[in-house]
Design an enzyme around this catalytic site. Structure first.
Site, PDB file in Angstrom:
ATOM      1  N   HIS A  17       0.826  -1.204   0.000  1.00 19.01           N
ATOM      2  CA  HIS A  17       0.000   0.000   0.000  1.00 19.01           C
ATOM      3  C   HIS A  17       0.866   1.262   0.000  1.00 19.01           C
ATOM      4  O   HIS A  17       1.554   1.545   0.985  1.00 19.01           O
ATOM      5  CB  HIS A  17      -0.888  -0.055   1.257  1.00 19.01           C
ATOM      6  CG  HIS A  17      -1.798   1.097   1.430  1.00 19.01           C
ATOM      7  ND1 HIS A  17      -1.817   1.873   2.566  1.00 19.01           N
ATOM      8  CD2 HIS A  17      -2.749   1.607   0.618  1.00 19.01           C
ATOM      9  CE1 HIS A  17      -2.737   2.805   2.456  1.00 19.01           C
ATOM     10  NE2 HIS A  17      -3.322   2.667   1.280  1.00 19.01           N
ATOM     11  N   ARG A  18       0.867   1.954  -1.107  1.00 19.03           N
ATOM     12  CA  ARG A  18       1.739   3.136  -1.332  1.00 19.03           C
ATOM     13  C   ARG A  18       3.221   2.738  -1.237  1.00 19.03           C
ATOM     14  O   ARG A  18       4.061   3.519  -0.798  1.00 19.03           O
ATOM     15  CB  ARG A  18       1.414   4.265  -0.357  1.00 19.03           C
ATOM     16  CG  ARG A  18      -0.064   4.608  -0.294  1.00 19.03           C
ATOM     17  CD  ARG A  18      -0.370   5.752   0.659  1.00 19.03           C
ATOM     18  NE  ARG A  18      -1.778   5.757   1.021  1.00 19.03           N
ATOM     19  CZ  ARG A  18      -2.322   6.479   1.970  1.00 19.03           C
ATOM     20  NH1 ARG A  18      -1.580   7.325   2.662  1.00 19.03           N
ATOM     21  NH2 ARG A  18      -3.615   6.401   2.234  1.00 19.03           N
ATOM     22  N   GLU A  44       0.518  -0.819  -4.823  1.00 24.59           N
ATOM     23  CA  GLU A  44      -0.580   0.132  -4.991  1.00 24.59           C
ATOM     24  C   GLU A  44      -0.027   1.528  -4.777  1.00 24.59           C
ATOM     25  O   GLU A  44       0.785   1.746  -3.870  1.00 24.59           O
ATOM     26  CB  GLU A  44      -1.675  -0.155  -3.948  1.00 24.59           C
ATOM     27  CG  GLU A  44      -2.917   0.705  -4.082  1.00 24.59           C
ATOM     28  CD  GLU A  44      -2.936   2.001  -3.275  1.00 24.59           C
ATOM     29  OE1 GLU A  44      -3.898   2.762  -3.421  1.00 24.59           O
ATOM     30  OE2 GLU A  44      -1.977   2.273  -2.509  1.00 24.59           O
ATOM     31  N   ASP A  46      -0.988   6.022  -5.746  1.00 28.10           N
ATOM     32  CA  ASP A  46      -2.044   6.956  -6.154  1.00 28.10           C
ATOM     33  C   ASP A  46      -1.512   7.908  -7.206  1.00 28.10           C
ATOM     34  O   ASP A  46      -0.372   8.360  -7.111  1.00 28.10           O
ATOM     35  CB  ASP A  46      -2.492   7.756  -4.928  1.00 28.10           C
ATOM     36  CG  ASP A  46      -2.830   6.843  -3.768  1.00 28.10           C
ATOM     37  OD1 ASP A  46      -3.965   6.356  -3.727  1.00 28.10           O
ATOM     38  OD2 ASP A  46      -1.931   6.580  -2.924  1.00 28.10           O
ATOM     39  N   HIS A  59      -0.840  10.666  -2.806  1.00 33.20           N
ATOM     40  CA  HIS A  59      -2.120  10.243  -2.226  1.00 33.20           C
ATOM     41  C   HIS A  59      -3.020  11.424  -1.873  1.00 33.20           C
ATOM     42  O   HIS A  59      -4.129  11.543  -2.384  1.00 33.20           O
ATOM     43  CB  HIS A  59      -1.901   9.388  -0.974  1.00 33.20           C
ATOM     44  CG  HIS A  59      -3.195   9.014  -0.314  1.00 33.20           C
ATOM     45  ND1 HIS A  59      -3.785   9.796   0.660  1.00 33.20           N
ATOM     46  CD2 HIS A  59      -4.034   7.974  -0.535  1.00 33.20           C
ATOM     47  CE1 HIS A  59      -4.930   9.237   1.025  1.00 33.20           C
ATOM     48  NE2 HIS A  59      -5.102   8.138   0.322  1.00 33.20           N
TER      49      HIS A  59
HETATM   50  O1  G3P Z   1      -6.531   1.181  -2.893  1.00 31.39           O
HETATM   51  C1  G3P Z   1      -6.737   0.697  -1.604  1.00 31.39           C
HETATM   52  C2  G3P Z   1      -6.533   1.753  -0.567  1.00 31.39           C
HETATM   53  O2  G3P Z   1      -5.327   2.392  -0.846  1.00 31.39           O
HETATM   54  C3  G3P Z   1      -7.636   2.766  -0.554  1.00 31.39           C
HETATM   55  O3  G3P Z   1      -7.476   3.722   0.450  1.00 31.39           O
HETATM   56  O4  G3P Z   1      -7.049   5.970   1.327  1.00 31.39           O
HETATM   57  O5  G3P Z   1      -5.138   4.602   0.613  1.00 31.39           O
HETATM   58  O6  G3P Z   1      -6.665   5.562  -1.083  1.00 31.39           O
HETATM   59  P1  G3P Z   1      -6.546   5.014   0.323  1.00 31.39           P
END
Ligand code: G3P
Length: 255
Positions: A17-18, A44, A46, A59
């Site tokens: 995540h990130r 993952e 953004d 993000h």
């Molecule tokens: O993509 C899954 C998760 O990252 C969604 O939450 O807040 O990190 O965009 P957020």
């Protein structure tokens, strides 16, 4: 060459995540490199647009938390973004980390790791930014190694209208089950990405019957991961991609 996302299924699918964001400042190339070292199955991150139309990796909509600038990403140019320090907020050890552009990210990631790009921010209806994003992915030959997701389902509909094949992840927050399942079917989504509180009895089975996978965001401890694996999830987003989960290949088709 990596196997296209739709041809490989490893269980559980561990998605950084990130990047390895528990250890390294999120959404930087250093965080992504750390995730690859930890053998994450996917990263993952953004993406959002600058005022002059470049896709960059970030993000928050505001630059305040990670870059110390009280401005919105969509109000500054790429040139301004490139002057910012995206590492010091996390630790002085990472001072001078840059905010990557999508182009830089893809050049780094090519055939090294699969990516889940989460589209953030405002994208106008019929925006040229979506065809331009798809063109960039295909220029780097990464269309099949990438999944695009968003909490903004209108953006996903724009993507699907431009590209019938790309893998889409439907990000769900508070919407009721009948609504998100309807949307996932209409979009021909690859995955439904749920928050933990949506994992009620029977949910995974229902999504599997639609031939889609169930991913959960964000699980940061082994007991939590095991709890949701028992509920039938296929993968999870985590800030700790080095969590010692046992992985097995469920299927791996060639071609
Ligand atoms: O993509 C899954 C998760 O990252 C969604 O939450 O807040 O990190 O965009 P957020």
């Amino acid at each position: 060459m990596m196997k296209p996302i739709k041809k490989l299924f490893q269980h559980p699918f561990v998605i950084a995540h990130r990047g390895a964001s528990a250890y390294v400042p999120e959404n930087t190339i250093s965080a992504f490199e750390a995730a690859v070292k930890m053998k994450a199955d996917m990263i993952e991150l953004d993406i959002q647009l600058t005022s002059d139309g470049y896709w960059i990796v970030m993000h928050d909509l505001s630059l305040k938390r990670t870059c110390g600038l009280r401005k919105k990403v969509q109000s500054v140019t790429l040139g301004q973004i490139k002057t910012l320090d995206a590492g010091s907020w996390f630790s002085p050890q990472f001072a001078g980390e840059k905010v990557p552009t999508l182009e830089e990210l893809l050049t780094w990631a090519k055939h090294k790791v699969r990516l889940n790009l989460e589209i953030k921010g405002r994208v106008k209806k019929n925006s040229p930014a979506i065809p331009s994003l798809l063109k960039t992915l295909s220029k780097h030959g990464m269309g099949k190694e990438i999944i695009l997701s968003s909490f903004d389902w209108k953006i996903l509909r724009q993507v699907r209208a431009c590209d019938k094949k790309i893998a889409l992840g439907l990000l769900v927050n508070r919407q009721p089950r009948y609504r998100y399942l309807r949307e996932a079917i209409d979009l021909k989504a690859f995955s439904v990405n749920l928050p933990p509180h949506k994992l009620k009895k029977g949910v995974s089975e229902k999504i599997h019957r639609l031939k889609m996978v169930v991913w959960v965001y964000t699980l940061n401890s082994l007991p939590e991961v095991n709890q949701y694996l028992k509920m039938g999830i296929d993968g999870f987003f985590t800030n700790f991609p080095d969590l010692p989960v046992k992985k097995k290949i469920l299927f791996s088709r060639s071609g």
